[in-house]
Design an enzyme around this catalytic site. Structure first.
Site, mmCIF file in Angstrom:
data_model
loop_
_atom_site.group_PDB
_atom_site.id
_atom_site.type_symbol
_atom_site.label_atom_id
_atom_site.label_comp_id
_atom_site.label_asym_id
_atom_site.label_seq_id
_atom_site.Cartn_x
_atom_site.Cartn_y
_atom_site.Cartn_z
ATOM 1 N N ASN A 51 0.881 -1.117 0.132
ATOM 2 C CA ASN A 51 0.179 0.100 -0.105
ATOM 3 C C ASN A 51 0.913 1.410 -0.039
ATOM 4 O O ASN A 51 2.186 1.356 0.499
ATOM 5 C CB ASN A 51 -0.851 -0.082 1.135
ATOM 6 C CG ASN A 51 -2.007 -0.972 1.147
ATOM 7 O OD1 ASN A 51 -2.321 -1.287 0.281
ATOM 8 N ND2 ASN A 51 -2.241 -1.566 2.257
ATOM 9 N N ASP A 95 12.179 3.026 6.295
ATOM 10 C CA ASP A 95 11.103 2.500 7.040
ATOM 11 C C ASP A 95 11.480 2.372 8.469
ATOM 12 O O ASP A 95 10.823 2.606 9.375
ATOM 13 C CB ASP A 95 10.044 1.826 6.404
ATOM 14 C CG ASP A 95 10.645 0.421 6.056
ATOM 15 O OD1 ASP A 95 12.024 0.255 6.279
ATOM 16 O OD2 ASP A 95 10.103 -0.037 5.649
ATOM 17 N N GLU A 106 20.345 -2.574 9.265
ATOM 18 C CA GLU A 106 19.684 -3.549 8.546
ATOM 19 C C GLU A 106 19.779 -4.729 9.553
ATOM 20 O O GLU A 106 20.187 -5.930 9.340
ATOM 21 C CB GLU A 106 20.804 -3.751 7.428
ATOM 22 C CG GLU A 106 20.554 -2.540 6.209
ATOM 23 C CD GLU A 106 19.146 -2.601 5.635
ATOM 24 O OE1 GLU A 106 18.439 -3.567 5.932
ATOM 25 O OE2 GLU A 106 18.964 -1.951 4.664
#
Length: 722
Positions: free
Chosen positions: A418, A517, A566
């Protein structure tokens, strides 16, 4: 009338003195003219508008189809200090007769010019209400004194920036009579069309001149130090001649010293030099396009530090005339412009650059706010001003819709499935949110992002929200300094080497921040969540993939090549399931939603997933949700998979603790609550004793990606370090 209880139209007199103030007043005049059911407009023209040497700029008012009620010749020629004083006196002699005939309910006065001081003095002494535009600002010359004097005479104030609003409050002005609207000229700047700019460039600079390959110079005398400002202008022209780029030079305004500056131009041969075009006036619509596509703007005009920022055009601000103004990062100050080499060096540093667009002075919606404010004026209220002496009100009501708006950010979250765009307030409240499917191609994705952002920015006006900037959260490795997605995860296709900042900033005229993000989730926790006030903490996201962010000494860690945190690719086994990155044994290969879905499908294929109370339709896709449901209903194999995933996550957390030694670990995402207990067990079993006291908590934030994207904007604009 709206809200004010008046039974007749409001009679508004707009008085304009020069080309500069008309560019600010014209949008308001068009707005008033467009609502004849509420307003009657009278236009008074005076000052340098009516002088041939300054372009007879009253003609552009006529070209805009405004009826000029009165023309007042108020300028005493001489262009020195005495003639400025005499011009004020002449205006004071002539204005009473005009105001007696017009009998306006309110006079709109702009800025800080000596002509405006005469207007405000006349109206105040004749008991006419005054609305002052652009009060509360600080520049650095005699203009400050004139501007603040007009403020004390004015009954109502329209200011452009939050700082200007606070200055007016500090000057004891009644906060209920202050409107933070933004600069009216920005309504035109931000809606200007670019399609004809090449013809405009050719018209004023000649054939063959390309965008970003010319200079616009606009310099005025400094009335408190005329001798130095003339010398500085001479050095500026010498530097421009040496720099050898096509330059459009506008004649100075009518202040004391302007005649000497024109002599300098003629002494240097500017009007006949092949690299210069000297003009008295450029229509504002065309001037917008010229500065928008210039390689640089140089001088000491307020338009350089105010309007030009809307386009990100580089600006060199010379001397002290605008030294107190709020500026964007596109402005380079040369306060002591005392040598040609210094100015020339500034030209080499600035020319041809492109900066993020700045909206310090407005968001393009000033006029609707001003008209609403005018309609709210109650003519039955006492005319006498009231001053709010200290102590100044500290807590300003948030629900006075036309006085104070909610500072907000546009937040964008680019997920694998989305696309979400939200308006987020300073307090972390999601005021409005829109969700659409994330398109598969780059072109479609950019178009959808722009469309959603433009719609949200428009809606923000109706919701009383002032958008300060755009923050974007996206998967993949991001260079936040440049606003570029370097390369993305496999979940988002065609999303490598993508410049997100430029197209969005150009479309919205807003500063844009971009980050990964996981980093955004950490920023969200720092501003709104468990990380608030914590100097060192780590956020670990457990969702479709595994990601995270590291806050160390209150700052977000990006790493030398922007791949710090990460965390999904911490190795928790020498050999293990294959990860999407191509390696084996990564934390993401055990504990992500994709990993759980993989294990759920295996169990389902073996007919070992479903237990009593469960069913999966034939066409239904098996996901991690089914695995979690089976574990809750007592499926031992499902329980074992969830526990193994939690143990892998726990090992990853232990590695983080031993490497970074944070004081807090925050588990975020939809799977966090299913892992927290097992993670704490592993910490007690595997972590060093000194690390076992570290708190591990589940995030309370519902939308960490959106909140983190918003926090990049909100922290920067409130001078927090990012």
């Amino acid at each position: 009338m709206e809200k004010n209880g008046n039974n007749r139209k409001l009679r508004v007199c707009v008085a304009t003195c020069n080309r500069a103030d008309y560019s600010k007043l014209a949008p308001i005049m068009f707005g008033i003219k467009a609502e004849p059911q509420f307003f009657e407009l009278d236009v008074v023209v005076l000052g340098s508008h009516l002088i041939d040497d300054y372009g007879n700029t009253y003609r552009m008012i006529e070209q805009d189809d405004f009826d000029i009620h009165t023309r007042l010749h108020t300028i005493v020629r001489g262009e020195d200090e005495a003639s400025m004083v005499e011009s004020v006196g002449l205006a004071l002699v002539k204005l009473p007769d005009v105001l007696n005939r017009l009998k306006p309910d309110i006079m709109i006065v702009h800025g800080d010019r000596f002509d405006a001081l005469a207007l405000a003095t006349s109206a105040a002494l004749m008991n006419i209400r005054i609305l002052h535009i652009e009060g509360g600002e600080v520049s650095g010359t005699i203009d400050d004194s004139i501007r603040h004097a007009i403020t004390k005479l004015a009954h109502y104030h329209v200011c452009c920036t939050r700082n200007a609003e606070q200055h007016l409050i500090s000057m004891c002005e009644d906060h209920d009579r202050i409107l933070l609207a933004g600069c009216p000229s920005y309504d035109k700047l931000l809606s200007s069309k670019k399609k004809d700019y090449m013809s405009i460039i050719r018209m004023w600079l000649g054939e063959g001149v390309k965008p970003k390959d010319y200079i616009v110079a606009l310099q005025h005398p400094v009335t408190t130090d005329i001798k130095h400002s003339i010398k500085m202008f001479e050095l500026t022209l010498d530097a421009l001649i040496s720099f050898n780029k096509m330059t459009l030079v506008l004649f100075p305004n009518i202040d004391a010293g302007s005649k000497e500056m024109v002599r300098v131009m003629r002494k240097k041969g500017v009007e006949h030099h092949p690299n210069f075009r000297a003009v008295k006036h450029v229509p504002f619509d065309q001037f917008i396009q010229l500065v928008a596509h210039a390689g640089c703007v140089i001088g000491n005009s307020s338009c350089g530090v105010r309007e030009v920022g809307a386009f990100g055009t580089p600006v060199i601000n010379l001397g002290t005339r605008q030294i107190g103004r709020e500026t964007g990062e596109n402005v380079l100050h040369v306060r002591d412009a005392d040598t040609q080499d210094k100015i020339l060096q500034a030209l080499h540093l600035q020319f041809g650059k492109q900066y993020p667009c700045s909206k310090i002075y407005g968001d393009g919606n000033a006029v609707p706010r001003i008209l609403k404010f005018l309609k709210s004026i109650d003519l039955q209220e006492p005319l006498q001003k009231k001053f709010c002496f200290p102590p100044v009100k500290e807590n300003i009501s948030q629900d006075i819709d036309h006085i104070l708006e909610t500072q907000s950010a546009l937040a964008v979250d680019l997920g694998g499935t989305n696309l979400r765009v939200a308006i987020v307030s300073m307090k972390g409240e999601i005021v409005k949110k829109d969700t659409q499917l994330n398109p598969r191609t780059y072109q479609e994705r950019i178009e959808v992002i722009l469309k959603m952002c433009i719609e949200a920015a428009s809606e923000a006006v109706n919701l009383n929200c002032r958008i300060l900037g755009v923050g974007i959260s996206t998967g993949g490795r991001v260079n936040p300094r440049e606003g570029v997605v370097l390369h993305s995860t496999k979940l988002i296709q065609e999303w490598s080497s993508v410049d997100l900042r430029t197209p969005i900033s150009d479309a919205l005229h807003l500063p844009v921040w971009v980050d990964n993000d996981g980093n955004c989730a950490a920023l969200a926790e720092r501003k709104f969540g468990h990380g608030k006030g914590i100097e060192n903490f780590v956020t670990l996201i457990t969702g479709t993939g595994i990601g995270g962010g590291i806050i160390h000494q209150n700052e977000l860690i990006h790493g030398s090549s922007f791949c710090a945190a990460e965390l999904g690719h911490i190795m928790v086994a020498l050999d293990g399931p294959e990860c999407l990155c191509g390696s084996h044994g990564c934390l993401e290969a055990y504990a992500s939603g994709i990993a759980l879905q993989r294990e759920a499908k295996k169990l389902h294929d073996e007919d070992s997933l479903l237990v009593g109370g469960m069913s999966v339709k034939k066409e239904e896709v098996v996901t991690a949700v089914h695995l979690i449901q089976a574990a809750k209903l007592g499926n031992p194999k499902a329980e074992h998979i969830i526990r193994t995933a939690g143990q892998a996550l726990g090992l990853g957390v232990v590695n983080i603790m031993h490497t970074i030694n944070p004081s807090l670990v925050i588990l975020s995402g939809i799977l966090a609550s299913h892992y927290i207990d097992v993670v704490k067990e592993v910490i007690q079993q595997r972590a060093l004793f000194s690390a076992q006291t570290v708190d591990v908590v589940v995030s309370d934030l519902v939308d960490p990606a959106l909140l983190g994207a918003a926090s990049m904007v909100l922290d920067y604009t409130t001078r927090r370090i990012y």
